[in-house]
Design a protein around this motif. Structure first.
Motif, PDB file in Angstrom:
ATOM      1  N   LEU A   1       0.816  -1.229   0.000  1.00 58.07           N
ATOM      2  CA  LEU A   1       0.000   0.000   0.000  1.00 58.07           C
ATOM      3  C   LEU A   1       0.848   1.278   0.000  1.00 58.07           C
ATOM      4  O   LEU A   1       0.650   2.134  -0.860  1.00 58.07           O
ATOM      5  CB  LEU A   1      -0.996  -0.017   1.168  1.00 58.07           C
TER       6      LEU A   1
ATOM      7  N   PRO B   1      -1.890   4.949  -4.526  1.00 63.12           N
ATOM      8  CA  PRO B   1      -2.748   5.472  -3.458  1.00 63.12           C
ATOM      9  C   PRO B   1      -1.943   5.799  -2.210  1.00 63.12           C
ATOM     10  O   PRO B   1      -2.171   6.817  -1.549  1.00 63.12           O
ATOM     11  CB  PRO B   1      -3.733   4.336  -3.179  1.00 63.12           C
TER      12      PRO B   1
ATOM     13  N   ILE C   1      -1.656   9.135   0.224  1.00 63.43           N
ATOM     14  CA  ILE C   1      -1.940   9.074   1.661  1.00 63.43           C
ATOM     15  C   ILE C   1      -0.747   9.597   2.455  1.00 63.43           C
ATOM     16  O   ILE C   1      -0.885  10.440   3.337  1.00 63.43           O
ATOM     17  CB  ILE C   1      -2.283   7.625   2.078  1.00 63.43           C
TER      18      ILE C   1
ATOM     19  N   LEU D   1      -0.324  12.884   4.854  1.00 60.95           N
ATOM     20  CA  LEU D   1       0.101  12.854   6.248  1.00 60.95           C
ATOM     21  C   LEU D   1       1.273  13.805   6.470  1.00 60.95           C
ATOM     22  O   LEU D   1       1.354  14.483   7.499  1.00 60.95           O
ATOM     23  CB  LEU D   1       0.485  11.429   6.656  1.00 60.95           C
TER      24      LEU D   1
ATOM     25  N   LEU E   1      -7.246   5.484   9.465  1.00 60.98           N
ATOM     26  CA  LEU E   1      -7.291   5.999   8.099  1.00 60.98           C
ATOM     27  C   LEU E   1      -8.733   6.147   7.605  1.00 60.98           C
ATOM     28  O   LEU E   1      -9.065   7.085   6.894  1.00 60.98           O
ATOM     29  CB  LEU E   1      -6.517   5.042   7.184  1.00 60.98           C
TER      30      LEU E   1
ATOM     31  N   LEU F   1      -9.221  10.052  10.897  1.00 63.80           N
ATOM     32  CA  LEU F   1      -8.560  11.138  10.164  1.00 63.80           C
ATOM     33  C   LEU F   1      -9.582  12.102   9.583  1.00 63.80           C
ATOM     34  O   LEU F   1      -9.272  13.263   9.310  1.00 63.80           O
ATOM     35  CB  LEU F   1      -7.686  10.576   9.040  1.00 63.80           C
TER      36      LEU F   1
ATOM     37  N   GLY G   1      -7.306  -1.327   1.457  1.00 64.46           N
ATOM     38  CA  GLY G   1      -5.905  -1.053   1.789  1.00 64.46           C
ATOM     39  C   GLY G   1      -5.112  -2.343   1.905  1.00 64.46           C
ATOM     40  O   GLY G   1      -4.012  -2.459   1.370  1.00 64.46           O
TER      41      GLY G   1
ATOM     42  N   ILE H   1      -4.730  -4.039  -1.604  1.00 61.85           N
ATOM     43  CA  ILE H   1      -3.660  -3.450  -2.402  1.00 61.85           C
ATOM     44  C   ILE H   1      -2.315  -3.749  -1.765  1.00 61.85           C
ATOM     45  O   ILE H   1      -1.321  -3.992  -2.437  1.00 61.85           O
ATOM     46  CB  ILE H   1      -3.870  -1.924  -2.525  1.00 61.85           C
ATOM     47  N   GLY H   2      -2.299  -3.741  -0.427  1.00 60.04           N
ATOM     48  CA  GLY H   2      -1.049  -3.927   0.291  1.00 60.04           C
ATOM     49  C   GLY H   2      -0.514  -5.342   0.237  1.00 60.04           C
ATOM     50  O   GLY H   2       0.679  -5.555   0.075  1.00 60.04           O
ATOM     51  N   PHE H   3      -1.375  -6.310   0.383  1.00 56.43           N
ATOM     52  CA  PHE H   3      -0.942  -7.710   0.380  1.00 56.43           C
ATOM     53  C   PHE H   3      -1.768  -8.507  -0.618  1.00 56.43           C
ATOM     54  O   PHE H   3      -2.580  -9.348  -0.210  1.00 56.43           O
ATOM     55  CB  PHE H   3      -1.096  -8.324   1.774  1.00 56.43           C
TER      56      PHE H   3
END
Lengths: 224, 331, 230
Positions: free
Chosen positions: A172, A177, A181, A185, B119, B123, B141, B144-146
């Motif tokens: 990620l 994306p 993000i 931050l 997130l 936020l 998230g 996409i991340g894993f």
């Protein structure tokens, strides 16, 4: 402004990435690792230095009507030089990773922005200081962004794994994306710090002005 | 650069800041609402634990704990009053667990919980201000991340209950447009915890509708649209596209339609809006499933439509909902 | 703006002069860097060959033959010789069209009989499969294609040497010792031939098809190949 102030404004108060939000395309595109950020930052700094010096030294002989095309030619020349030089002497992995973003430095707003807003109005010495400050600010922002993204993604920095147990990459932060993000931050953090600082001094925080009435990048107010 | 001219004025936290709709109304009942939703989820939770055993329980507990921890941690950090007792973090955690694979490693659950709460929700200002469904923010998230971990599913251990979840999910795991060469059937694709039992999800959905916690238009339009579009595609070319029944009963559609798309904060306030919202979700889900590069599109579809909710609300609203007149400059 | 009239010829000339200076500078830089760039490109190709071929003493990049395989891809074979005798081929197939999100290019080290070479087996010390270009999903598809050396902070502190040669990749190394026609190829549970990654079926198959195509083409054209390209 003193020379020191001229230099440091690019690092924090007028940081091209985190305050002026210029050059977002390479910022978001290449900062998937700290190494990429560093490579991109240094390449941009060289172009900025070259274009600022040349633009500043010919500022009095360039006809105003065609100054933008002239700047673009100058910038494009330096970018092509950097591109060729990197192709020849930089590590192949870095050159491949930066890829299309090196030629795209031509359209990086930081470079044209400094040429038009600063170098065309100031002497060579000041322009060099400005280029170094802005270039360094750009590089630092990119390295910081790339470093954070790389670390959050795989627990490594500059391709060196800091946490050996971290085996599965978290994609990620290193994906597009994630770039948005993490940049968001960063901006939030920057604002928070500035607000806190201003509050300590008993002032209201005012962000750097960026609207057309105060910006002198494109000389809107000047043309008659 | 002049340093004196203020151009960007940050909102003063001391004043009341009115954000875009949707607004969470009647606050006193948040607690009640949240626990009713949890009750509605119970059948699906029980089935999940029956199917996947203790691993499922572990995932659910970890997700819930991490969500509550993230919520409280953020409250401490921002010096806000404690808020986990309103149940929203617990519900987020349970829903997140339902969206994960039973074999998900513990750190995926923890990370997911933090992604969802920080997130996805905090936020933006906390409960009621989040434009996107926090659970889906975390799920996407993580996806996409894993991509590897998040598309590997455990096989249910307890046979089949309700409508077959295992074989139904398998075809979706294959890229759309592919013919079924035996090469491709590598590994058994199951589903995430909450996806497997359509029956339990339907019971839960019925409870939610009966208690008027969700607008029935959303799931109806959502599922109906997916059925219609995939049905047409299947009629045109049955060789390439799965039957609409496969689409409707597989993947996260039921879970998404009843529990995700209908989230009060992130779905339209008007009934007309709910029709549009459900249709949009169904349309995007079908498009992604039929032609996209991901096999499953429910999460992406709902997130995308979440982003459109303010627009939908604005264009379908008939009279102000008891708010004071909009601030100047607002149309 | 002081001048009211626009002197177009003057402006044009000015811009022309600037452009001419820029062009002159660039041609200079180009001339300076061109040999280095050319050398870099050659080095990249020969590095790939060094990695997949056993020790050789000729210049394989000058001795190649191209065939079209059954899938319609062009497969180029570079012959590696030692003391005039062929010790292996580097089979290169570019831009096969069935990756998950684009094409796959790879180079395969083959023994003289068309068998995919293996890592660390005597003569063919380095022979193996390397993927030279791909656009697969990072972290998912790339697990099947990348041979990336990961340096950790522990290595750095201990000062351990980097591994020379190819970094192992169990999916790519699986092909070692396989030959089209003799072994089972596939990514399915087909006897013992299981070489695929769940969630990256398409990439698994794309790589498998490409390696198979190289081996198949070599086996089919062994006679022509062994005569060598003159």
């Amino acid at each position: 402004m003193s020379a020191m102030k001229e230099f440091t404004k690019g690092l924090w108060k007028e940081n091209p990435v985190l305050v002026l939000l210029l050059g977002m395309c390479p910022t978001l595109g290449v900062t998937s690792s700290a190494t990429n950020g560093l490579g991109m930052g240094i390449a941009t700094m060289f172009v900025l230095l070259g274009s600022n010096v040349v633009v500043s030294s010919i500022r009095n002989i360039v006809p105003k009507k065609i100054r933008i095309p002239v700047y673009i030619v100058i910038i494009a020349t330096f970018v092509t030089m950097i591109d060729l030089a990197m192709q020849a002497y930089a590590p192949a992995s870095l050159y491949n990773a930066l890829g299309i973003f090196i030629p795209l430095i031509v359209v990086n707003c930081v470079v044209l922005g400094r040429a038009e807003a600063f170098a065309s109005k100031n002497g060579v010495g000041k322009s060099i200081i400005d280029a170094l400050g802005m270039g360094l600010g750009f590089t630092l922002a990119l390295v910081a962004l790339g470093g954070v993204r790389e670390f959050l993604g795989s627990g490594s920095l500059f391709q060196i794994k800091l946490i050996p147990a971290w085996q599965i990459d978290f994609m990620l932060p290193t994906s597009a994306p994630g770039a948005f993000i993490i940049l968001g931050l960063f901006l939030a953090g920057m604002n928070a710090l500035n607000i806190r600082k201003a509050r300590k001094e008993g002032k209201n925080y005012k962000a750097a002005s960026m609207d057309c009435s105060t910006c002198n990048i494109c000389d809107v107010g000047e043309e008659k | 650069m002049s340093e004196e001219t203020p151009t960007i004025q940050l909102p003063d936290p001391a004043k009341l800041v009115v954000s875009n709709s949707p607004h969470m109304r009647d606050k006193p009942t948040i607690n009640k609402i949240m626990f009713t939703v949890v009750a509605a989820m119970t059948p699906a939770l029980i089935v999940a634990v029956l199917f996947f055993g203790l691993a499922a329980l572990e995932v659910l507990v970890l997700c819930t704990l991490s969500c509550v921890l993230a919520e409280e941690g953020w409250n401490k950090f921002m010096k806000r009053p404690s808020s986990w007792k309103d149940g929203s973090a617990i519900l987020t955690g349970l829903l997140l667990g339902m969206n994960l694979n039973a074999g998900a490693p513990w750190w995926i659950c923890i990370l997911g919980g933090f992604l969802a709460i920080i997130l996805g929700k905090q936020l933006y200002g906390g409960l009621g201000y989040n434009p996107f469904n926090p659970v889906l923010v975390a799920r996407v998230g993580l996806l996409i991340g894993f991509p590897g971990l998040m598309t590997t599913w455990d096989k249910p251990q307890l046979g089949v209950m309700g409508i077959d979840g295992v074989t139904a999910a398998t075809p979706l795991g294959l890229a759309p447009g592919e013919t079924f060469i035996k090469d491709m059937v590598l590994g058994n694709v199951g589903g995430c915890l909450g996806e497997t039992s359509v029956l339990a999800l339907l019971i839960g959905g019925a409870i939610l509708i009966a208690f008027k916690l969700i607008k029935w238009e959303v799931p109806l339009m959502f599922i109906g649209t997916v059925f219609a579009i995939t049905g047409i595609a299947h009629l045109v070319n049955p060789e390439v596209y799965h039957s609409p029944f496969v689409h409707v009963f597989s993947g996260g559609l039921m879970l998404g339609a009843f529990f995700m798309a209908t989230d009060m904060v992130t779905s339209p306030m008007t009934h007309k809006g709910a029709w549009i919202f459900g249709f949009g979700c169904g349309l995007i889900t079908s498009l992604i499933r039929l032609w996209g590069s991901y096999p499953e599109g429910v999460s992406f579809a709902i997130l995308f439509m979440n982003a459109l909710v303010p627009l939908i609300d604005r264009s379908t609203i008939r009279k102000p909902f008891g708010f004071t007149a909009p601030a100047k400059g607002e149309a | 703006m002081s001048e009211k009239k626009i002197n177009i010829p003057m402006l044009g000339t000015f811009l022309g002069v600037i452009a001419a200076i820029a062009a002159g500078l660039l041609s200079g830089v180009q001339a300076m860097t061109a040999p280095q760039i050319e050398a870099n490109k050659k080095a990249a190709i020969s590095l790939a060959m060094d990695q997949v071929l056993p020790a050789y003493d000729n210049d394989p990049s000058t001795e190649f033959q191209t065939f079209t395989c059954g899938r319609g891809w062009d497969v180029t074979f570079y012959a590696a010789r030692k003391d005039g005798k062929i010790v292996g081929y580097a089979g290169k197939v570019d831009n096969t069209d069935d990756g998950f999100s684009g094409t796959v290019s790879l180079m395969v080290g083959l023994l003289p009989d068309g068998t995919v070479g293996s890592i660390g087996s005597g003569d063919v010390a380095n022979s193996a499969v390397i993927v030279t270009a791909q656009t697969e999903t990072p972290g998912l598809g790339t697990a099947l294609t990348d041979r990336k050396q990961q340096k950790t902070i522990v290595d750095l502190i201990q000062g351990s040497e980097a591994v020379t040669g190819l970094v192992p990749n169990k999916y790519l190394d699986w092909y070692a010792g396989r030959k089209a026609g003799d072994n089972v190829w596939g990514i399915v549970k087909d006897g013992d031939a299981i070489n695929g990654k769940t969630g990256a079926t398409i990439t698994s198959r794309a790589v498998c098809e490409a390696v198979y195509a190289v081996s198949r083409t070599a086996v089919d054209n062994l006679e022509t190949l062994s005569k060598g390209a003159e």
